[in-house]
Enzyme design. Structure first.
Site, PDB file in Angstrom:
ATOM      1  N   ASP A  95      11.451  38.612  82.811  1.00 46.16           N
ATOM      2  CA  ASP A  95      12.461  37.828  82.012  1.00 46.16           C
ATOM      3  C   ASP A  95      11.424  37.759  80.944  1.00 46.16           C
ATOM      4  O   ASP A  95      10.541  36.865  80.981  1.00 46.16           O
ATOM      5  CB  ASP A  95      12.898  36.602  82.805  1.00 46.16           C
ATOM      6  CG  ASP A  95      13.609  35.589  82.006  1.00 46.16           C
ATOM      7  OD1 ASP A  95      13.529  35.821  80.652  1.00 46.16           O
ATOM      8  OD2 ASP A  95      14.322  34.946  82.548  1.00 46.16           O
ATOM      9  N   LYS A 121      18.471  32.394  73.164  1.00 46.84           N
ATOM     10  CA  LYS A 121      17.510  31.699  72.625  1.00 46.84           C
ATOM     11  C   LYS A 121      16.772  32.558  71.460  1.00 46.84           C
ATOM     12  O   LYS A 121      17.394  32.565  70.541  1.00 46.84           O
ATOM     13  CB  LYS A 121      16.478  31.654  73.792  1.00 46.84           C
ATOM     14  CG  LYS A 121      17.028  31.360  75.363  1.00 46.84           C
ATOM     15  CD  LYS A 121      17.410  30.011  75.249  1.00 46.84           C
ATOM     16  CE  LYS A 121      18.082  29.716  76.404  1.00 46.84           C
ATOM     17  NZ  LYS A 121      17.846  29.856  77.815  1.00 46.84           N
TER      18      LYS A 121
HETATM   19  C1  LIG Z   1      18.134  30.225  79.136  1.00 44.45           C
HETATM   20  C2  LIG Z   1      17.444  31.144  80.057  1.00 44.45           C
HETATM   21  C3  LIG Z   1      17.968  32.065  81.018  1.00 44.45           C
HETATM   22  C4  LIG Z   1      19.680  32.113  81.077  1.00 44.45           C
HETATM   23  O1  LIG Z   1      20.020  32.385  80.329  1.00 44.45           O
HETATM   24  P1  LIG Z   1      21.666  31.982  79.662  1.00 44.45           P
HETATM   25  O2  LIG Z   1      22.029  32.794  78.483  1.00 44.45           O
HETATM   26  O3  LIG Z   1      21.750  30.546  79.527  1.00 44.45           O
HETATM   27  O4  LIG Z   1      22.686  32.522  80.845  1.00 44.45           O
HETATM   28  C5  LIG Z   1      17.262  32.966  81.818  1.00 44.45           C
HETATM   29  N1  LIG Z   1      15.946  32.853  81.740  1.00 44.45           N
HETATM   30  C6  LIG Z   1      15.440  32.071  80.670  1.00 44.45           C
HETATM   31  C7  LIG Z   1      13.845  32.144  80.607  1.00 44.45           C
HETATM   32  C8  LIG Z   1      16.099  31.194  80.011  1.00 44.45           C
HETATM   33  O5  LIG Z   1      15.452  30.371  79.038  1.00 44.45           O
END
Ligand SMILES: *Cc1c(COP(=O)(O)O)cnc(C)c1O
Length: 384
Positions: free
Chosen positions: A173, A198
């Site tokens: 991630d 993000k």
């Molecule tokens: C926000 C986030 C997610 C999930 O993504 P969504 O678009 O809210 O479903 C997963 N991993 C990290 C590190 C995040 O900040």
């Protein structure tokens, strides 16, 4: 092509469309007409299976991670769920970093359990512990680095090597670092996940997710499930993200510059106990971060002196920093993990991992840094 050039040019093809649009248009059509029955399976057929605007975004996304393939989803969690549904079966095991994003933990713990998929969490800063925790049925090693909210770092190359040796798929991630500062596929990981909500979109107006990868076989499975499950990003949101990406390089430069200046300001502030930012020499994994990242990003956390009352008073007395969850947008956001993003973790476990009541997490935006510091100063004055 270098990053800033790719982020502007890939996926746009200005001269291949009918009118020569300088940017790629939004194709809202849900279905695509054919002139004869021999062509019904050729090209675009139905927008869930394939859409020109989403395809353009997927090409752009792939280019950012130096990947062969990109896939765009309706959220980061939809992207994560598609990995699980594509690659795991009942009885399989996921080995994950114990400091994962809360939504990922909720998916793993509360949802996957019902389908007989087992998950265990260990501290990925300890490589030996990872090796010892691999089981016969481990199919995925799930890495997140830097983590949320304590900015812990996992060694992507070392963990990807261990995964390869054990025939396990490694997933990273990469949301916090953004592809501008870190490219896990180049370090040997198999799949990169992003919440494009993000930094990648960057304007706090789209919920979306992405997967980037090089492996043909894995891609076929993920693409098949993206269509079968239907967890796709809409054409309009795909277009907005294309637009957001064009300034990703510029935004990340400014996010980092501001975050570094503010981390220095906080580190010497008499009302601050501790600052967590991988760009600081005081970060225990600063060297690892400097090795695997090209920059340290725009996220930081700090512990204010006192407890929950002080943290509360501080965040409620700011005007530029919005009191809100999420991160990675152009505007600065602030939150208290104990009350907001991490409130679902039992208190004892939360404190044990270092998320105290007085911990404050900040997503540093791209405003003028002097204005941001003036605002923080106002918050500190309200606490004393
Ligand atoms: C926000 C986030 C997610 C999930 O993504 P969504 O678009 O809210 O479903 C997963 N991993 C990290 C590190 C995040 O900040």
């Amino acid at each position: 092509m270098k990053f800033a050039t790719k982020s502007i040019h890939i996926g746009e093809v200005p001269f291949e469309n009918q009118h020569g649009d300088a940017i790629y248009p939004i194709h809202l059509s849900t279905t695509f007409a054919k002139t004869n029955l021999d062509d019904v399976e050729k090209g675009y057929v139905y927008s869930r299976s394939g859409n020109p605007t989403r395809d353009s975004l997927e090409n752009k996304l792939a280019s950012l991670e130096n990947a062969k393939y990109g896939l765009a989803f309706s959220s980061g969690l939809a992207a994560e769920t598609t990995i699980i549904l594509s690659l795991l079966n009942k009885g399989d095991h996921i080995l994950a970093f114990d400091d994962l994003y809360g939504g990922t933990k909720r998916l793993f713990t509360n949802v996957l359990k019902r389908f007989g998929i087992e998950v265990s969490y260990v501290d990925f800063r300890n490589i030996e512990l990872i090796e010892r925790s691999i089981k016969k049925n481990t199919k995925i090693i799930w890495i997140e680095t830097p983590t949320n909210p304590l900015l812990k770092i996992a060694d992507i190359k070392k963990i990807a090597d261990i995964s390869k040796t054990n025939n396990i798929i490694s997933v990273v991630d990469n949301t916090f670092a953004s592809p501008y500062f870190q490219n896990p596929l180049d370090l040997g990981a198999n799949i990169v996940v992003h919440s494009i909500t993000k930094y990648i979109n960057g304007h706090s107006d789209v919920i979306g997710g992405a997967l980037m990868l090089n492996d043909d076989n894995l891609y076929d499975k993920l693409k098949y499930h993206q269509n079968s499950v239907g967890s796709i990003l809409s054409p309009f949101n795909s277009w907005l993200v294309m637009r957001g990406i064009k300034t990703l390089a510029l935004r990340m430069e400014r996010h980092e510059k501001n975050a570094f200046t503010i981390s220095k300001y906080l580190e010497t502030h008499p009302s601050v106990l501790k600052v967590y930012y991988p760009g600081l020499k005081s970060h225990p994994q600063h060297e690892l971060a400097a090795k695997q990242m090209r920059g340290f990003g725009g996220m930081l956390s700090f512990e204010i002196k006192g407890g929950l009352d002080e943290a509360r008073k501080f965040v409620e007395n700011l005007s530029l920093f919005s009191l809100a969850e999420s991160l990675g947008g152009v505007e600065s956001l602030i939150e208290i993990p104990a009350l907001m993003t991490h409130s679902s973790i039992p208190k004892e476990e939360r404190i044990k991992t270092g998320i105290t009541d007085s911990l404050i997490r900040v997503s540093i935006g791209i405003e003028d840094v002097e204005d941001l510091i003036t605002d923080l100063e106002k918050g500190f004055k309200a606490v004393i």
